[in-house]
Every structure is written in C-alpha cells, then in structure tokens.
Design a protein around this motif. Sequence first.
Motif, PDB file in Angstrom:
ATOM      1  N   ASN A  62      21.735 -24.731 -14.256  1.00 46.32           N
ATOM      2  CA  ASN A  62      20.783 -24.872 -13.154  1.00 46.32           C
ATOM      3  C   ASN A  62      19.964 -26.141 -13.352  1.00 46.32           C
ATOM      4  N   TRP A  63      19.652 -26.810 -12.252  1.00 47.14           N
ATOM      5  CA  TRP A  63      19.040 -28.147 -12.304  1.00 47.14           C
ATOM      6  C   TRP A  63      17.647 -28.139 -12.946  1.00 47.14           C
ATOM      7  N   LYS A  64      16.984 -26.993 -12.955  1.00 44.37           N
ATOM      8  CA  LYS A  64      15.587 -26.916 -13.387  1.00 44.37           C
ATOM      9  C   LYS A  64      15.448 -26.503 -14.847  1.00 44.37           C
ATOM     10  N   GLN A  65      16.546 -26.328 -15.560  1.00 38.63           N
ATOM     11  CA  GLN A  65      16.455 -25.718 -16.883  1.00 38.63           C
ATOM     12  C   GLN A  65      15.651 -26.540 -17.882  1.00 38.63           C
ATOM     13  N   ASN A  66      15.695 -27.861 -17.801  1.00 37.86           N
ATOM     14  CA  ASN A  66      14.924 -28.671 -18.743  1.00 37.86           C
ATOM     15  C   ASN A  66      13.429 -28.553 -18.503  1.00 37.86           C
ATOM     16  N   TYR A  67      13.042 -28.328 -17.259  1.00 39.68           N
ATOM     17  CA  TYR A  67      11.632 -28.161 -16.959  1.00 39.68           C
ATOM     18  C   TYR A  67      11.096 -26.884 -17.618  1.00 39.68           C
ATOM     19  N   ASP A  68      11.931 -25.856 -17.638  1.00 42.71           N
ATOM     20  CA  ASP A  68      11.511 -24.565 -18.169  1.00 42.71           C
ATOM     21  C   ASP A  68      11.811 -24.401 -19.655  1.00 42.71           C
ATOM     22  N   THR A  69      12.924 -24.933 -20.113  1.00 43.58           N
ATOM     23  CA  THR A  69      13.335 -24.720 -21.510  1.00 43.58           C
ATOM     24  C   THR A  69      13.133 -25.948 -22.394  1.00 43.58           C
ATOM     25  N   GLY A  70      12.801 -27.098 -21.809  1.00 43.64           N
ATOM     26  CA  GLY A  70      12.710 -28.340 -22.579  1.00 43.64           C
ATOM     27  C   GLY A  70      11.539 -28.406 -23.527  1.00 43.64           C
ATOM     28  N   GLN A  71      10.635 -27.407 -23.443  1.00 42.90           N
ATOM     29  CA  GLN A  71       9.575 -27.295 -24.448  1.00 42.90           C
ATOM     30  C   GLN A  71      10.114 -26.658 -25.729  1.00 42.90           C
ATOM     31  N   GLY A 220      14.313 -22.374 -30.023  1.00 45.17           N
ATOM     32  CA  GLY A 220      14.840 -23.699 -30.308  1.00 45.17           C
ATOM     33  C   GLY A 220      13.963 -24.451 -31.282  1.00 45.17           C
ATOM     34  N   SER A 221      14.268 -25.717 -31.465  1.00 51.61           N
ATOM     35  CA  SER A 221      13.594 -26.544 -32.465  1.00 51.61           C
ATOM     36  C   SER A 221      12.435 -27.343 -31.896  1.00 51.61           C
ATOM     37  N   GLY A 222      12.103 -27.139 -30.609  1.00 55.35           N
ATOM     38  CA  GLY A 222      11.104 -27.945 -29.937  1.00 55.35           C
ATOM     39  C   GLY A 222       9.669 -27.641 -30.337  1.00 55.35           C
ATOM     40  N   PRO A 223       8.711 -28.330 -29.707  1.00 54.50           N
ATOM     41  CA  PRO A 223       7.300 -28.209 -30.095  1.00 54.50           C
ATOM     42  C   PRO A 223       6.654 -26.875 -29.748  1.00 54.50           C
ATOM     43  N   PHE A 224       7.285 -26.117 -28.842  1.00 55.64           N
ATOM     44  CA  PHE A 224       6.705 -24.841 -28.412  1.00 55.64           C
ATOM     45  C   PHE A 224       7.736 -23.724 -28.458  1.00 55.64           C
ATOM     46  N   LEU A 225       7.237 -22.492 -28.518  1.00 52.95           N
ATOM     47  CA  LEU A 225       8.053 -21.285 -28.447  1.00 52.95           C
ATOM     48  C   LEU A 225       7.718 -20.567 -27.145  1.00 52.95           C
ATOM     49  N   LEU A 226       8.725 -20.070 -26.458  1.00 55.21           N
ATOM     50  CA  LEU A 226       8.492 -19.306 -25.239  1.00 55.21           C
ATOM     51  C   LEU A 226       7.976 -17.920 -25.626  1.00 55.21           C
ATOM     52  N   THR A 236       4.695 -19.058 -20.467  1.00 58.99           N
ATOM     53  CA  THR A 236       3.717 -19.361 -21.505  1.00 58.99           C
ATOM     54  C   THR A 236       4.431 -19.790 -22.778  1.00 58.99           C
ATOM     55  N   TYR A 237       3.963 -20.899 -23.336  1.00 56.11           N
ATOM     56  CA  TYR A 237       4.574 -21.475 -24.530  1.00 56.11           C
ATOM     57  C   TYR A 237       3.504 -21.610 -25.610  1.00 56.11           C
ATOM     58  N   THR A 238       3.811 -21.146 -26.811  1.00 58.34           N
ATOM     59  CA  THR A 238       2.867 -21.258 -27.915  1.00 58.34           C
ATOM     60  C   THR A 238       3.384 -22.257 -28.945  1.00 58.34           C
ATOM     61  N   LYS A 239       2.466 -22.763 -29.696  1.00 52.66           N
ATOM     62  CA  LYS A 239       2.744 -23.824 -30.657  1.00 52.66           C
ATOM     63  C   LYS A 239       3.778 -23.408 -31.697  1.00 52.66           C
ATOM     64  N   ASN A 240       4.755 -24.273 -31.922  1.00 50.36           N
ATOM     65  CA  ASN A 240       5.738 -24.079 -32.987  1.00 50.36           C
ATOM     66  C   ASN A 240       5.191 -24.765 -34.240  1.00 50.36           C
TER      67      ASN A 240
END
Length: 570
Positions: A62-71, A220-226, A236-240
Amino acid sequence: MEGRGLNRTISSVVAGVAGVVLALAAGAACAQAEAPKYGGNLEIGSMYPTISALSWDLADWNWKQNYDTGQVYEQLFAADLSKARRNGGKYPFQADAWLPEDAIRGELAESWKWVDPLTLEVKLRKGVKFPAKAGVMEERELVADDVVFSYNRQNTSAKKIPTYYDHLNKVEATDKYTVVFRFKAFNAEWDYRFGWGYYSGIMPKEVAAAGAGNWKNVNGSGPFLLSNFVQGTASTYTKNEQYWDSDKIAGKDYKLPFVDKVVLRTVKDESTRNTMLRTGKLDVLESVRWTAVDELKKNAPALKWSRWLSTNGQYVALRVDTKPFNDLRVRRALNMAVNKQEIVKQFYGGNAELFAYPQHPDYAGYFEPLSAMPDSVKELFAYNPDKARKLLAEAGYAKGFTFKVQVCACQPEHLELLPLIGAYLEQVGVRIEIQPMEYGAFLSAMTTRTNAPGYLMSNGHTNPTTTIRKSFVKGQVWNAAQWGDAKYEQRVNEAFQMRDLGRRQEALRSLTRDVLADAPYIWLPTPYVYTAWWPWVKNYNAELRAGAVRPGPIYARMWVDQDMKKKMGF
C-alpha cells in the motif's frame, strides 16, 4: 486529547501567546544553536488526515505504508537531513518520493559501491538491533539475511506492482553484513525501487511469522516502536531506547530520538483539526488548506508557517478503453471546456499553479513550464468552449453525452471541485454523474481496473521518472485512464536504462510533452499547501519526507521545548 487542557479557552491561549512573542523574536537568532532537550510528547496532525493506516504488512504494497511504518521499519537509504534548508542546505525535503542524488545517506547501509556495471554491493551497519517484542521475537542484530528476506517477500507478493523489480536478477547475502544486488539491466530508479522508496522497508522474519498485518506484532530497528493504534483516531509511537543513530547539533552528537512519544493523529473533520492546532492540542499540522490560513494566523499569531506546492497532481482520468474517451478529440475537448485559469483564481484564491503535473517544478532538468510546451499542449490549458463544441461535433457528439465520475469522499476539496468541473462541461453539452466513494472502495476501483470512465484523482508526483511510468504505462496500478502505447512504453524503458543524467532528462521531457498532448486526463491545477507548527517544536522547518512519504527520520530529530510551551500558556 491526553493532558492537553481541553477546557482552556481560545482567549487565554491568545493572551498567553501574545506575552511571549517579543521574547521569541529576540531569541530566534540563538535558537538554532541551543542544545536539544529530551522527553515529552509530539502531537502531529497527519499529512493524510482523513486516512488511517491502510495495512501494517509491507507485502501488501500500500502506498501509505512508509508514512505509518517508517518510524519503525528502516531502509537501506534515507534523506541526508544535514542538507536541509534549516541546516544551511538547499533542500526542503517536501517532495513525496524524490531524493536528489546528492541528498541521500546510508541508513542501514554503511556504504555501497558498483562492483561492475550490473553488480551493486551494500555493506550494512554493524550493531543495529531489532528490540525484543513479547510473543514475536527476542532481541537480535539486523543482518544481511534480513535485507534478502525483505526483498524476496516483497518480490513474491501477489500485490506487487508489475515490473517493479524486473531489473534485478538476484539479491543475496554474501556475508553477515554484505548484500549484493545483481542486475539484469541498469535501471535509473535502482536506489528508489529498493533503497528508499515506497516498498523498501526491512522487516525481520519473526514479524512475518507472527503476522505482519497485526499492528501489535510490528517491530523494527527504527527510532520508535508502535505502541498503540486506534483505527480512524491515532497511531502512537514510543521511543526505541536501543536506536543506533544520532544527530549533530552545533558540532555535538546527540543520541536519537529526542521525544518520548509521537502521536500521529487522524482527524477527518477539517475545522476540528484547525481548532486542535490553534489551541495547542497539536504541535504540528502537516497539511493546512489555504482557506484556513488567514484565520489561524489571526487567532494564533505565534504559529510558524511553510507554504509549498502540493506534491499531488490533480486530474480527472478518462478511460481511453471506453467510448467516447477512446477518441482523442473528445479528451482534448473536455480539457478545453474547463476554465482552469478561473479555477486557480476563484476556487483556489490564487493558491495554485495552472501547470505543475505530471512533472513538478522542483524537478530541475525534468520540468518544463507551460510557456516552453508545444501549442498542442498549451491549447489544453486555454479555456475555449467554442473549439470544445466543434471537436465534440467532429467526433459525433454534437449533442453531448453523460458519464460517471468517481470521487473520494475522504477529500472535501474534491467534493467541492467536481461540481464546478461539471458545470463547465455542461456548457458544452457534457453531463457528469458524481459518485462519492469511501477511500477503500475508491482505491480498490482503480487497482482492480473497475473504476468508472471518469475518476477524479489526487496522485503523487513521486519522482521525475516514476510519475511517467506509474501513470502512463499500460498495466501499472496507478494508470486510472488505462492509457498505453507500445512505442511510448519502449521509450520509457529506454529512458530508465540511460546512465547519463542529461540524456535521461531530455528523454523524460519528451515523454512528458507527448502524454500531455494526448490528454488521457482532464489536467487540473496543482494547489499550494501549508504546514504549521508551534515555535516550541525545535530542529524542524516543515521537512515532511526523508524518503517516499516517510517522515520517521524527521520525527526522530524533532524536540519539544517544554519550558517555552508552558510560558506560552499550554
């Protein structure tokens, strides 16, 4: 709205703001050098305020996945935000999916090189961790096998965009930290396709095994956790705490991210979004319509603003595989029947550009202004109902015809614009039946090629090559007009194989001119959009994307001055 003082009155907000405006102005010069402060929450009004996450599974394409999962999910490459304008660079980083070649950095990739013309070697960063997630996986290091797994999973998905990875022969891990991409043929979009593009996220196999579509399994390995997701309300994303990256500010490195939590709000009602911004319940509103700007500036004068030309082109797609739109004269007639200059002046109040699609004016070397176009293109942007009637008569439609136009109910602006377009067309005897649709059904109609003969679309420019490929090559998902020409497609393929940038730009300019003249769409103006944020949001200047619709690395670098916020009465 958690802890945001919902009973605060507008008057007290304005009074609080007024008391610190002069102090803010005096301190602006040194604000860039101040040390960041950790902690706090960042409340953001979504760039796509009416659309929740469409899927958490990257293989759903889906085209929007990076907006939602890219954190959460990182990629091989990302924008080099040190080259943003706020850091003295030249890039606003607002384009939906375009990173200039000199503005790309390694994210998971530490380095990369071409071993030969068809072999790319990528060395991964060592020590990047997937954190532990109960019921999903133990903590472990990200390695080359994860990149290969993610690529193969995307490539074998039934939902894959046709031809997307056809330039690749094989992707393999040659050791723990080395990934080799073996090409069948060079493709100018190689870094975008599986480096920093829409479908480039790196997912651990454990998430796929647990069920990648369940938001509770995302890891994932990004800056935030869903940490939470409520459909239609917020992600809502919390600090990794284990995130590997840092940011250099005033010559000193600081561990990222700065904030404890990012709340990405989905607020469908436009007036509610604007009120939430004005009363400080949103720290940032990424997309504000021009119609609301003057009132917001009056009632919240401390807000900071950015005005940018939308990276979404607008058009009514005309299905060329149906009558009467298989006749070029009809398609050209409908373009001439719509007074586009009047739409710019009256509907948008001057806050739009008559001509800015399919290439975006930011695409230096690819974009040509309307004044440089051949007469066959210029004519489509000049209001000429008399010639429109003449062309319709020549095509056998002197008495006009009626056709259905589908429009997304999620876009209030389009619901307002389409009746105006209909009124113009009616003056030449053409009537439209308007069919509003919820977003899921609207998108599905296009992706399954069951959309109506008319389809009012807002479609990302993406980047200078993709904007042509995805919309004007037969069989591509976003080709709502079903337009296609074998010779044209061959030229597109040839352009993608050109390593020389100058030749490729020349080829894309030619392809753009030709498809404009063939009018598979009623070409419409491109509006300006505004981003607004409060001055307590630091290390930010309206950067919106650090890859294909991916704000995650930007959010990781933003911090909130809690003291300033309190002094301003919030």
